[in-house]
Enzyme design. Structure first.
Site, PDB file in Angstrom:
ATOM      1  CG  ASN A  32      28.130   1.834  29.110  1.00  0.00           C
ATOM      2  OD1 ASN A  32      28.106   2.656  30.019  1.00  0.00           O
ATOM      3  ND2 ASN A  32      28.306   2.183  27.844  1.00  0.00           N
ATOM      4  NE  ARG A  57      22.589   9.981  37.269  1.00  0.00           N
ATOM      5  CZ  ARG A  57      22.228   8.813  37.784  1.00  0.00           C
ATOM      6  NH1 ARG A  57      22.724   8.450  38.946  1.00  0.00           N
ATOM      7  NH2 ARG A  57      21.382   8.016  37.146  1.00  0.00           N
ATOM      8  CG  HIS A  82      15.052  12.296  34.981  1.00  0.00           C
ATOM      9  ND1 HIS A  82      15.104  12.583  33.627  1.00  0.00           N
ATOM     10  CD2 HIS A  82      16.248  11.715  35.274  1.00  0.00           C
ATOM     11  CE1 HIS A  82      16.258  12.186  33.132  1.00  0.00           C
ATOM     12  NE2 HIS A  82      16.975  11.656  34.106  1.00  0.00           N
ATOM     13  NE  ARG A 106      23.892   7.726  25.140  1.00  0.00           N
ATOM     14  CZ  ARG A 106      23.337   8.219  26.245  1.00  0.00           C
ATOM     15  NH1 ARG A 106      23.215   9.512  26.392  1.00  0.00           N
ATOM     16  NH2 ARG A 106      22.872   7.420  27.178  1.00  0.00           N
TER      17      ARG A 106
END
Length: 682
Positions: A45, A372, A432, A561
């Site tokens: 990350n 993806r 997206h 999150r």
């Protein structure tokens, strides 16, 4: 009210999220080797954060640009200093956790050893492994012979080697560690029943004499070094080139983009350090001292050693009760809408649907958006099969999916060769949304079916990402899906969508209208409540609207999150807003909106986080849930998460990560959700 109190800084809020990942690595209740994996996630990350976000801040510093949205109450220079202070503090925390984990692993007979700790038998094994597996992938570069320092690949690890001889000047060399071709961790032969593992870097260190045997030297030492480069892609305006060509050229440029961070082993000799800095011609502020090893993100692929108790036991994805094996998915969703919860329920239901429509003689058209996909994608295979069976298959392949650009270019070419109509994104917008549209000819009429998800069509991430997907034959929703794919093909054609809420056209206005209605209901003494679940809340206009709702009595729960720039619990601004963040074994990725609507509940699933880019510069979709049973299912889902008192933290105020106090009943929401779905029979 000053900005410091009204908004959290997005960069520092993100670092706070990564701090929650570190908390998982430090949690003794988490299985031992899962804690090591969380260290890997943290490190991975952080690399992405530097290549994207820190790179952006450094561009502001370099060009003297000040953007309040990006830096808040800080100047760019001050923000950069705050970031580095936080990162350094977290890196120290990381180091302490890792040293603690090493001790615990050693107590269980799992040892990570270096080249100086090998027994004679292990040394012989390493030599043989080096010659057979590692050496063919090594290409040393002798730096003394060069007038210019070679371009270091973004994110790759190198060993800077110094070969010393008192009689001559030292030789300097650079060796790229081939972790893309050779495993980073190698298990050694055991002599006492313990498990000994050596890192690839140390295999090369152990065999430096074999690598540089033609040179006369008395001592060889190697120190690691890594460059993180700016990940921003600039697309030129040359209309004579295709988007794929532009992307391929931009990816080449990314490899040589400006360094954002250069990490080196702080034990590196002063002469070698000066030599490298002088040859690289880099700014000293980009240089960061580090440890002996870099790319700790590789901990995510640490060998499967140890006991079962050292890992989370994998869950068995549940079959949906109405999508049993050997049943037609089309027939099932023709009867009713179906929601799937990943990873708790099987992603294979979506694969089965694609396989079914690929061979169904009644299917005419198939449309899919792809952002993806898995490395060996069953989704792609099913689409190719459909094209080979004569279906009209359209794939919107988003080539600008960050860090997946190269893979998506590859899949785009594969699909086109198979006869699939591939659309390479939408000009000026990133697509997206996660959509699937199927059209069949039934009794002489065209009938649509659809799937709308919060996550990617990716069977690999569906095992570890918590996402939601809706199968539907609702004619209003599926007609909107058909029109969306018409828009993808012909961007000049715009439609008025009756069910789906599509950005950048309607999503922001729709959200404002829903919040305004809750405000009006609160003013009129009616029930009013908002629950929003997402990955990130960054858009200040949305934050201000939520503040307004809070001040007028609307109860708001936010499950976020990652980044949260909203500051909850401030009297006169946000006292009716509660924010929580859940970080656990599965990555929370689903986005859900709930509006009380005075008892006539409205529920949406969406691909969009509440960020300016999602609302204004991307094609995102929010899909209403009409079925009362499914609405209640999602409401139960949200309540379970809001009641989490094991993995939930207070989120959004002061960048602190304070665990929610445990009550009489222990609720770990991810376990509770799996148990809940096990009992569902509808």
């Amino acid at each position: 009210m000053d900005l410091l109190r009204r908004y959290n800084n997005r960069e520092l809020s993100w670092l706070s999220f990564n701090g929650r990942v570190l908390q998982e690595a430090d949690d003794p209740s988490v299985p031992l080797l899962e804690r090591l994996r969380f260290l890997g996630i943290f490190s991975n990350n952080l690399d992405e954060f530097f290549s994207v976000r820190v790179a952006s801040v450094k561009r502001m510093v370099k060009h003297g640009v000040y953007t309040p949205e990006g830096t808040d109450f800080f100047s760019p220079e001050e923000l950069l200093e705050q970031i580095m202070d936080t990162v350094n503090e977290q890196q120290l925390y990381f180091k302490n956790i890792y040293e603690s984990l090493q001790k615990e692993m050693s107590q269980q007979g799992i040892k990570v050893v270096n080249e100086c700790q090998l027994s004679e038998v292990q040394g012989e094994f390493v030599k043989q492994y080096f010659y057979k597996t590692v050496l063919p992938s090594l290409v040393p570069i002798m730096l003394n012979q060069l007038s210019q320092f070679p371009e270091l690949s973004d994110g790759a690890i190198y060993l800077a080697v110094v070969l010393e001889n008192k009689k001559v000047e030292p030789y300097y060399a650079l060796v790229r560690i081939p972790s893309d071709a050779v495993p980073r961790f190698i298990e050694l032969p055991s002599e006492d029943g313990s498990c000994n593992i050596i890192i690839l870097d140390d295999v090369i260190r152990f065999c430096l004499e074999d690598l540089f045997h033609i040179f006369s030297y008395e001592k060889a030492t190697a120190y690691s070094i890594k460059v993180t480069r700016d990940a921003e892609i600039d697309l030129d305006d040359d209309i004579s080139t295709t988007l794929i060509q532009k992307m391929e050229e931009s990816l080449k440029k990314r490899k040589k983009a400006s360094p954002v961070r250069i990490i080196y082993d702080r034990e590196m000799s002063r002469d070698l350090f000066r030599f490298i800095i002088r040859m690289m011609k880099i700014d000293i502020e980009n240089i960061v001292p580090g440890g002996r090893y870099h790319n700790r993100g590789d901990f995510m692929s640490f060998p499967q050693v140890g006991n079962h108790s050292d890992y989370y036991q994998p869950i068995i994805p549940l079959e949906h009760p109405v999508l049993k094996k050997k049943r037609s998915v089309i027939k099932a969703i023709k009867k009713r809408d179906i929601i799937l919860h990943y990873p708790y329920q099987s992603f294979n239901h979506l694969i089965d649907f694609l396989r079914e429509v690929a061979i169904d003689p009644k299917v005419i058209h198939i449309g899919v958006t792809i952002y993806r996909v898995a490395k060996d994608s069953k989704v792609i295979n099913a689409l190719i099969n459909a094209a080979q069976n004569g279906k009209n298959v359209t794939v919107l392949m988003e080539l600008q999916a960050r860090f997946d650009e190269k893979a998506n270019i590859y899949w785009s070419n594969v699909l086109q060769e198979a006869g699939v109509h591939v659309i390479s994104g939408v000009s000026g917008l990133k697509v997206h949304s996660k959509l699937l549209w199927v059209q069949r000819k039934e009794n002489g009429e065209y009938v649509n079916y659809g799937y709308v998800g919060t996550g990617n069509h990716n069977e690999s991430t569906a095992r570890i990402y918590s996402d939601i997907g809706l199968f539907t034959s609702n004619s209003v929703i599926t007609s909107d899906l058909e029109n969306l794919f018409r828009f993808f093909k012909h961007n000049y054609m715009h439609y008025s969508y009756k069910a789906l809420v599509v950005s950048p056209f309607y999503l922001r206005d729709c959200l404002n209208e829903k919040i305004d209605r809750e405000i009006l209901n609160a003013k009129n003494g009616l029930n009013s409540r908002i629950i929003l679940k997402m990955n990130s809340l960054v858009d200040r206009r949305v934050v201000d609207k939520l503040y307004e709702a809070s001040c007028l009595g609307v109860k708001i729960d936010l499950i976020i999150r990652g980044i949260c720039v909203l500051v909850p619990g401030v009297k006169g601004m946000s006292e009716n807003i509660r924010t929580v963040s859940i970080v656990d074994k599965f990555l929370e990725h689903s986005r859900i909106w709930f509006f009380e609507n005075s008892g006539d509940h409205e529920m949406f699933i969406t691909s969009a986080d509440l960020m300016p880019r999602n609302l204004d510069r991307r094609v995102e979709v929010a899909c209403p849930i009409y079925d009362p049973v499914l609405k209640q299912e999602l409401m139960d889902y949200l309540h379970i998460q809001l009641n989490d008192n094991v993995k939930a933290r207070e989120n959004g105020r002061g960048y602190r990560n304070i665990y929610i106090n445990k009550g009489e009943e222990i609720v770990r929401s991810q376990d509770k959700l799996y148990e809940y779905l096990q009992t569902r029979n509808i």
